[in-house]
Design an enzyme around this catalytic site. Sequence first.
Site, PDB file in Angstrom:
ATOM      1  N   LYS A  31      20.646  11.029  -5.834  1.00 22.84           N
ATOM      2  CA  LYS A  31      19.316  10.742  -5.322  1.00 22.84           C
ATOM      3  C   LYS A  31      18.380  11.881  -5.711  1.00 22.84           C
ATOM      4  O   LYS A  31      18.755  13.043  -5.666  1.00 22.84           O
ATOM      5  CB  LYS A  31      19.365  10.608  -3.795  1.00 22.84           C
ATOM      6  CG  LYS A  31      18.090  10.057  -3.189  1.00 22.84           C
ATOM      7  CD  LYS A  31      18.262   9.807  -1.705  1.00 22.84           C
ATOM      8  CE  LYS A  31      16.975   9.237  -1.111  1.00 22.84           C
ATOM      9  NZ  LYS A  31      17.108   8.997   0.345  1.00 22.84           N
ATOM     10  N   PRO A  65       0.813  -1.222   0.000  1.00 21.86           N
ATOM     11  CA  PRO A  65       0.000   0.000   0.000  1.00 21.86           C
ATOM     12  C   PRO A  65       0.845   1.271   0.000  1.00 21.86           C
ATOM     13  O   PRO A  65       1.667   1.461   0.893  1.00 21.86           O
ATOM     14  CB  PRO A  65      -0.792  -0.121   1.314  1.00 21.86           C
ATOM     15  CG  PRO A  65       0.099  -0.926   2.215  1.00 21.86           C
ATOM     16  CD  PRO A  65       0.836  -1.887   1.323  1.00 21.86           C
ATOM     17  N   TRP A  86       4.026   0.158  10.282  1.00 18.03           N
ATOM     18  CA  TRP A  86       4.556  -0.964   9.494  1.00 18.03           C
ATOM     19  C   TRP A  86       3.838  -2.264   9.864  1.00 18.03           C
ATOM     20  O   TRP A  86       3.770  -3.187   9.062  1.00 18.03           O
ATOM     21  CB  TRP A  86       6.057  -1.114   9.720  1.00 18.03           C
ATOM     22  CG  TRP A  86       6.855  -0.085   8.988  1.00 18.03           C
ATOM     23  CD1 TRP A  86       7.409   1.047   9.488  1.00 18.03           C
ATOM     24  CD2 TRP A  86       7.166  -0.095   7.591  1.00 18.03           C
ATOM     25  NE1 TRP A  86       8.032   1.750   8.502  1.00 18.03           N
ATOM     26  CE2 TRP A  86       7.916   1.079   7.332  1.00 18.03           C
ATOM     27  CE3 TRP A  86       6.881  -0.956   6.538  1.00 18.03           C
ATOM     28  CZ2 TRP A  86       8.385   1.385   6.057  1.00 18.03           C
ATOM     29  CZ3 TRP A  86       7.347  -0.653   5.276  1.00 18.03           C
ATOM     30  CH2 TRP A  86       8.096   0.511   5.048  1.00 18.03           C
ATOM     31  N   GLN A 143      12.524  -2.059   0.686  1.00 16.89           N
ATOM     32  CA  GLN A 143      11.481  -2.738   1.454  1.00 16.89           C
ATOM     33  C   GLN A 143      11.946  -4.066   2.054  1.00 16.89           C
ATOM     34  O   GLN A 143      11.164  -4.744   2.717  1.00 16.89           O
ATOM     35  CB  GLN A 143      10.248  -2.975   0.581  1.00 16.89           C
ATOM     36  CG  GLN A 143       9.544  -1.699   0.177  1.00 16.89           C
ATOM     37  CD  GLN A 143       9.043  -0.896   1.364  1.00 16.89           C
ATOM     38  OE1 GLN A 143       8.628  -1.457   2.369  1.00 16.89           O
ATOM     39  NE2 GLN A 143       9.094   0.420   1.268  1.00 16.89           N
ATOM     40  N   TRP A 188       8.469  -3.517   4.257  1.00 16.62           N
ATOM     41  CA  TRP A 188       7.269  -4.336   4.029  1.00 16.62           C
ATOM     42  C   TRP A 188       7.584  -5.816   3.880  1.00 16.62           C
ATOM     43  O   TRP A 188       6.862  -6.671   4.402  1.00 16.62           O
ATOM     44  CB  TRP A 188       6.535  -3.812   2.788  1.00 16.62           C
ATOM     45  CG  TRP A 188       5.176  -4.369   2.596  1.00 16.62           C
ATOM     46  CD1 TRP A 188       4.157  -4.406   3.511  1.00 16.62           C
ATOM     47  CD2 TRP A 188       4.660  -4.985   1.400  1.00 16.62           C
ATOM     48  NE1 TRP A 188       3.038  -4.989   2.953  1.00 16.62           N
ATOM     49  CE2 TRP A 188       3.317  -5.349   1.668  1.00 16.62           C
ATOM     50  CE3 TRP A 188       5.191  -5.241   0.137  1.00 16.62           C
ATOM     51  CZ2 TRP A 188       2.520  -5.973   0.719  1.00 16.62           C
ATOM     52  CZ3 TRP A 188       4.383  -5.849  -0.809  1.00 16.62           C
ATOM     53  CH2 TRP A 188       3.064  -6.218  -0.525  1.00 16.62           C
ATOM     54  N   ASP A 224      -2.057   2.991   2.325  1.00 17.02           N
ATOM     55  CA  ASP A 224      -1.439   3.142   3.639  1.00 17.02           C
ATOM     56  C   ASP A 224      -1.851   4.510   4.150  1.00 17.02           C
ATOM     57  O   ASP A 224      -1.697   5.511   3.442  1.00 17.02           O
ATOM     58  CB  ASP A 224       0.087   3.061   3.500  1.00 17.02           C
ATOM     59  CG  ASP A 224       0.727   2.395   4.691  1.00 17.02           C
ATOM     60  OD1 ASP A 224       0.050   2.246   5.718  1.00 17.02           O
ATOM     61  OD2 ASP A 224       1.915   2.033   4.601  1.00 17.02           O
ATOM     62  N   LYS A 229      13.357  17.193  -4.216  1.00 19.11           N
ATOM     63  CA  LYS A 229      12.767  18.453  -4.656  1.00 19.11           C
ATOM     64  C   LYS A 229      13.777  19.592  -4.532  1.00 19.11           C
ATOM     65  O   LYS A 229      13.826  20.482  -5.368  1.00 19.11           O
ATOM     66  CB  LYS A 229      11.524  18.761  -3.818  1.00 19.11           C
ATOM     67  CG  LYS A 229      10.347  17.846  -4.125  1.00 19.11           C
ATOM     68  CD  LYS A 229       9.155  18.174  -3.243  1.00 19.11           C
ATOM     69  CE  LYS A 229       8.017  17.193  -3.476  1.00 19.11           C
ATOM     70  NZ  LYS A 229       6.878  17.435  -2.556  1.00 19.11           N
TER      71      LYS A 229
END
Length: 909
Positions: free
Chosen positions: A585, A41, A510, A548, A552, A80, A588
């Site tokens: 990386k 999610p 989590w 993840q 997750w 999520d 913004k």
Amino acid sequence: MKLNLPKIEKEILNFWEEKKIFEKSLEKTKEGKRFVFFEGPPYANGLPGIHHLLARAFKDIVLRYKTMRGFFVERRAGWDTHGLPTEIAAEKNLGIKDKKGIEEIGIEKFIKECKKDIFTYKKEWEEFTRRIGFWIDLENPYVTCNNEYIESLWWILKQVWKAGLLYQDYRVVPYCPRCGTSLASHEVAQGYKTVKENSIYVKFKIKGEENSYFLVWTTTPWTLPANVALAVNPDFVYAKIKKENECLILAKERLSIIDENYEIVNEFKGEDLVKKEYEPLFEFEKLDKEAYYVIRADFVSLDEGTGIVHIAPAFGEEDMEVGKENNLPIILNVDKSGKFTEEVKDWQGVFVKDADPKICQNLKERGLLYKEELYKHEYPFCWRCKTPLLYYVKNSWFIKMSALRKKLLENNEKINWVPDYIKEGRFGEWLKEIKDWNLSRERYWGAPLPIWECEKCGKKLCIGSLKELKEKSEKEINNLELHRPFVDKVILNCDCGGKMKRVSEVIDCWFDSGSMPFAQWHYPFENKERIDKGESFPADFICEGMDQTRGWFYTLLAVSTLLEKGTSYKNVICTGLVLDEKGQKMSKSKGNVVFPKEVTERFGADCARFYFYTINQVGETKKFSFKDAESLYRKFFDTLWNSFLFFDTYSESDFQPKANFQSENLLDLWIISKLEELNKKITENLDMFDVVSSARLLEKFVDDLSNWYIRRSRVRFQKPTNEKEREEASQTLYYVFFKLTKLLAPFTPFISEKIYQRLKKEEAPESVHLCDWPKTNKEKIDSELEEKMGKLRELASLALAERKRLSIKVRQPLRKLKIKNEKLKEEKDLLELLKEEVHVKEIVFDPKIKNEIELDTKITPELKEEGQVREVIRQIQTLRKSLGFLPKDKISISFAGSPRLTEILLKNQ
């Protein structure tokens, strides 16, 4: 017609929606064997990024492939919603900066604001999902903040409680002072950064010995006011050295850190220093336990520092352990916002990391700072707000995952990891060192921890359902929302006659996402058979980014292991991280973020998907480059489209495909053999979840199709010597394209649909995505022919390279090509192809020549004339193309030139 993939894709999206093709694909396979997929999610309070396109592209290809194989693939979207991302946004919207601000405006108002934020960009996420062709059920998603979802979380925790694995403890935990909450180890693992900070060597005055000090190294000066002991390794050799007017004690193997001349006064084992007392660096009120002496500790190493470690039990996990073993006092002189309390008068109210230089200056002025050094190391930051984490002693609720280490490792053995090295490496190593799960969060917007505590007798009770809560509540409960502050108002009756109130913490979000296999179905209160009968559990396939593995992927495995249901997924694809084209990386602040819309509007979703399938291996870091995407568009998609347009242009208007058509032409036999081999290998690869190898095979096949088969077959379409020749070529190319669209369908769902729609006849399925996955016709695979054709193409490449080196255009015919290797000597049809490709009149075999091939470069007047004619033809064709003429259009040509050129053109008109 120039390819405009974004425009085509929008047409196809409308077609899919109008004809309900996704729904029809589910209807078609509903009686098939189930292939279970779990969607990780995402948060909808931020816009989707290019890394989301990467993961969704890999998900969709597998799900489309399995559907074409006849599996029933339910695809339920999820959102999520809990946790810090939402809380931080709500704080910003309300103009507050910390927990104090939340308490002042009231939890209920804050929760209301959190609810507003959870679906801020839901529409953009849904549009993005549809635009890239990711087929998933967006109409019936699971949402982690729904009451039914939370009730399932409570039930799971009740099982953990009954197993004796949920406990409360006072221990040092990673703590974010900005968010005011502790974190689990899998969260900490996601926030490390490389930093440069000053480390210091501090002198601790030995009690009763004049000018004698223990020399201690630390990278966290702010913890020194909480020091209560020094630790040595009892087995190390320590040295007492004399330099100028003072003596220092440190490990003998670490004497290299001493800058001045010195002499060794004495040597002794660490054991001999135990219980030796020293004077505290900072004065406090009288402590309730004995402190300021040397203790034993096996974790002391000689890798860095001095071999003596300062112990502050309130701010270090190992410090707390030895503190408990030695009954040391705990000085907690930092508040929950990370600032010094009134006990530290000189720096009261100062954030601890900001106090580091002030503490160093204080020690320097007092003559207790031996030296400072810049130290580069990995330091944990909050994975959400980027604040430096502190290790901080506090009461927290834990799940005893360490007790399940063996089971976790056993369950991991059953999982197929792609890439495979993750299994024993990044993930397996993590499981071997697994720590207890810090489950509780001192926050607000989350699933409430379902534990009630009696104010009178201290008894604790874990609630596992709404029904149980209603039964034990002192008042009737109706329409209760399972969030703070509403749940906090529910008072339970204790057996002792006292009142039980809920503990204030919420659950690590989590845990929400890791519980989704069960909570998405409101298990076990509804849909029990889905889980118990294996209809919707475990997942046959999941896919997310490499980050993840400790997020997750871990929590999914942790929850299913806690419930004694084995692994929750059988196959997992781990995608690499996406960086900008310079390897930086995306952020913004740097202005280098790439949004999916930019890519799909320029090149189309198919190109974006195929870019990630082919750029490098799935688990490797990907540098996204618009230039590389444009190159792929040109090399693969333009080539594919132009190849199809060639067939579309030159096939007869009344063309009808024939079943079981057999061509005798060598090129036809070769391309069909290549196609069937492609079919076989892609099927094998996708069955093993190897997407990259499959996509690269497609890339190679399209190149072979265009740059060899079609190029060498042009004459058979444009100026066939007889109708049989045209028929063989047309039937073969139709067969290739019709099958190729099906092989391409999971990879590039849009352009494959477009070509399929132009090719399909009335009896064919409505969409390429309603077709069955094609079966390999093994009888048509001719490995020997493929090998010979491969050798021929190698010879052609050598000859063309030689032409280029000698600056002789391919349009200029040459008399002879000599070949050293005689393997193809009897292959007359193949040699004819080679003659045409390298444009020579004759091929001879000569084992005596020095190189593999040798060109006769003598150009006779006749050869030169032929070359000039070909040059004129090329220019005419270029003009036709630039003016948009089709092959069927008749054109008139006028020319002017030298008498000789006029003579040549008239002769060859």
